[in-house]
Design a protein around this motif. Structure first.
Motif, PDB file in Angstrom:
ATOM      1  N   THR A 150      37.007  51.784  92.327  1.00  0.00           N
ATOM      2  CA  THR A 150      37.118  53.129  91.357  1.00  0.00           C
ATOM      3  C   THR A 150      36.369  53.850  92.223  1.00  0.00           C
ATOM      4  N   TYR A 151      36.860  55.535  91.814  1.00  0.00           N
ATOM      5  CA  TYR A 151      36.717  56.511  92.849  1.00  0.00           C
ATOM      6  C   TYR A 151      34.681  56.540  92.937  1.00  0.00           C
ATOM      7  N   GLU A 152      34.676  56.104  92.098  1.00  0.00           N
ATOM      8  CA  GLU A 152      33.289  56.221  91.810  1.00  0.00           C
ATOM      9  C   GLU A 152      32.291  55.370  92.370  1.00  0.00           C
ATOM     10  N   GLU A 153      32.714  54.124  92.359  1.00  0.00           N
ATOM     11  CA  GLU A 153      32.372  52.712  93.485  1.00  0.00           C
ATOM     12  C   GLU A 153      32.669  53.321  95.293  1.00  0.00           C
ATOM     13  N   ALA A 154      33.861  53.394  95.306  1.00  0.00           N
ATOM     14  CA  ALA A 154      33.525  54.164  96.825  1.00  0.00           C
ATOM     15  C   ALA A 154      32.656  54.946  97.078  1.00  0.00           C
ATOM     16  N   LEU A 155      32.554  56.672  95.688  1.00  0.00           N
ATOM     17  CA  LEU A 155      31.533  57.430  96.250  1.00  0.00           C
ATOM     18  C   LEU A 155      29.585  56.673  96.513  1.00  0.00           C
ATOM     19  N   GLU A 156      30.157  56.350  95.370  1.00  0.00           N
ATOM     20  CA  GLU A 156      28.358  55.348  95.657  1.00  0.00           C
ATOM     21  C   GLU A 156      28.370  54.399  97.107  1.00  0.00           C
ATOM     22  N   ASP A 157      29.615  53.670  97.062  1.00  0.00           N
ATOM     23  CA  ASP A 157      29.357  53.016  98.475  1.00  0.00           C
ATOM     24  C   ASP A 157      28.570  53.706  99.578  1.00  0.00           C
ATOM     25  N   VAL A 158      29.280  54.869  99.916  1.00  0.00           N
ATOM     26  CA  VAL A 158      29.622  55.722 101.115  1.00  0.00           C
ATOM     27  C   VAL A 158      28.054  56.310 101.059  1.00  0.00           C
ATOM     28  N   LYS A 159      27.980  56.844 100.227  1.00  0.00           N
ATOM     29  CA  LYS A 159      26.144  57.599  99.933  1.00  0.00           C
ATOM     30  C   LYS A 159      25.532  56.749 100.535  1.00  0.00           C
ATOM     31  N   SER A 160      25.613  55.078 100.053  1.00  0.00           N
ATOM     32  CA  SER A 160      24.473  54.167 100.556  1.00  0.00           C
ATOM     33  C   SER A 160      24.495  54.036 102.065  1.00  0.00           C
ATOM     34  N   ALA A 161      26.135  53.456 102.504  1.00  0.00           N
ATOM     35  CA  ALA A 161      25.987  53.906 103.765  1.00  0.00           C
ATOM     36  C   ALA A 161      25.463  54.631 104.845  1.00  0.00           C
ATOM     37  N   ILE A 162      25.865  56.425 104.048  1.00  0.00           N
ATOM     38  CA  ILE A 162      25.194  57.276 104.751  1.00  0.00           C
ATOM     39  C   ILE A 162      23.842  57.500 104.899  1.00  0.00           C
ATOM     40  N   ARG A 163      23.328  56.897 103.836  1.00  0.00           N
ATOM     41  CA  ARG A 163      21.511  56.613 103.755  1.00  0.00           C
ATOM     42  C   ARG A 163      21.650  55.370 105.033  1.00  0.00           C
ATOM     43  N   ALA A 164      21.995  54.195 104.593  1.00  0.00           N
ATOM     44  CA  ALA A 164      21.758  53.454 106.126  1.00  0.00           C
ATOM     45  C   ALA A 164      21.849  54.255 107.580  1.00  0.00           C
ATOM     46  N   HIS A 165      23.137  54.577 107.264  1.00  0.00           N
ATOM     47  CA  HIS A 165      22.988  55.414 108.939  1.00  0.00           C
ATOM     48  C   HIS A 165      22.216  56.018 109.257  1.00  0.00           C
ATOM     49  N   ILE A 166      21.473  57.351 108.507  1.00  0.00           N
ATOM     50  CA  ILE A 166      20.600  58.241 108.544  1.00  0.00           C
ATOM     51  C   ILE A 166      18.945  57.061 109.529  1.00  0.00           C
ATOM     52  N   GLU A 167      19.320  56.371 108.307  1.00  0.00           N
ATOM     53  CA  GLU A 167      17.792  55.304 109.311  1.00  0.00           C
ATOM     54  C   GLU A 167      18.214  54.108 110.152  1.00  0.00           C
ATOM     55  N   VAL A 168      18.966  54.851 110.911  1.00  0.00           N
ATOM     56  CA  VAL A 168      19.290  53.407 111.569  1.00  0.00           C
ATOM     57  C   VAL A 168      19.528  54.836 112.712  1.00  0.00           C
ATOM     58  N   PHE A 169      20.712  56.070 112.847  1.00  0.00           N
ATOM     59  CA  PHE A 169      20.585  56.879 113.859  1.00  0.00           C
ATOM     60  C   PHE A 169      19.488  57.988 113.492  1.00  0.00           C
ATOM     61  N   GLY A 170      19.214  58.714 112.412  1.00  0.00           N
ATOM     62  CA  GLY A 170      19.299  60.254 112.210  1.00  0.00           C
ATOM     63  C   GLY A 170      19.212  60.593 112.184  1.00  0.00           C
ATOM     64  N   ALA A 171      18.897  62.004 111.211  1.00  0.00           N
ATOM     65  CA  ALA A 171      19.371  62.886 110.368  1.00  0.00           C
ATOM     66  C   ALA A 171      20.866  63.814 111.317  1.00  0.00           C
ATOM     67  N   ASP A 172      20.694  63.485 112.889  1.00  0.00           N
ATOM     68  CA  ASP A 172      21.610  64.176 114.242  1.00  0.00           C
ATOM     69  C   ASP A 172      22.321  63.605 113.892  1.00  0.00           C
ATOM     70  N   ALA A 173      22.605  62.391 113.522  1.00  0.00           N
ATOM     71  CA  ALA A 173      23.694  61.845 113.166  1.00  0.00           C
ATOM     72  C   ALA A 173      25.460  62.548 112.593  1.00  0.00           C
ATOM     73  N   PHE A 174      25.004  63.725 111.849  1.00  0.00           N
ATOM     74  CA  PHE A 174      25.606  63.753 110.468  1.00  0.00           C
ATOM     75  C   PHE A 174      26.137  65.646 111.254  1.00  0.00           C
ATOM     76  N   ALA A 175      26.832  66.875 111.854  1.00  0.00           N
ATOM     77  CA  ALA A 175      27.177  67.689 112.312  1.00  0.00           C
ATOM     78  C   ALA A 175      26.400  68.771 111.251  1.00  0.00           C
ATOM     79  N   PRO A 176      25.328  70.577 111.296  1.00  0.00           N
ATOM     80  CA  PRO A 176      25.847  70.499 110.430  1.00  0.00           C
ATOM     81  C   PRO A 176      26.836  71.230 108.899  1.00  0.00           C
ATOM     82  N   GLU A 177      26.662  71.245 108.116  1.00  0.00           N
ATOM     83  CA  GLU A 177      27.329  71.477 106.884  1.00  0.00           C
ATOM     84  C   GLU A 177      28.819  72.703 107.015  1.00  0.00           C
TER      85      GLU A 177
END
Length: 71
Positions: A31-58
């Motif tokens: 579902t749409y909601e499941e995909a959003l929850e999954d990507v939020k989890s993946a973003i948090r995990a990515h930040i834990e491993v690579f740091g917040a600078d893995a994202f360009a400023p919004e």
């Protein structure tokens, strides 16, 4: 941290990924909601491993476009 997320719907379900991200972070779900929850989890995990600078400023993402090309 607020992020813009693209969500695609296809015959296998939904795929979601953030705009303005360096690297690959993808979420999926039936579902749409499941995909959003999954990507939020993946973003948090990515930040834990690579740091917040893995994202360009919004604010660096001025516009996002969907285009179709023939290759």
């Amino acid at each position: 941290m607020k992020r813009k997320i693209i969500v695609e719907h296809n015959e296998d379900g939904y795929t979601a990924y953030p705009v303005g991200h360096k690297g690959v972070v993808v979420g999926q779900g039936e579902t749409y909601e499941e995909a959003l929850e999954d990507v939020k989890s993946a973003i948090r995990a990515h930040i834990e491993v690579f740091g917040a600078d893995a994202f360009a400023p919004e604010e660096s993402v001025v516009e996002a476009f969907v285009a179709e090309v023939t290759v």
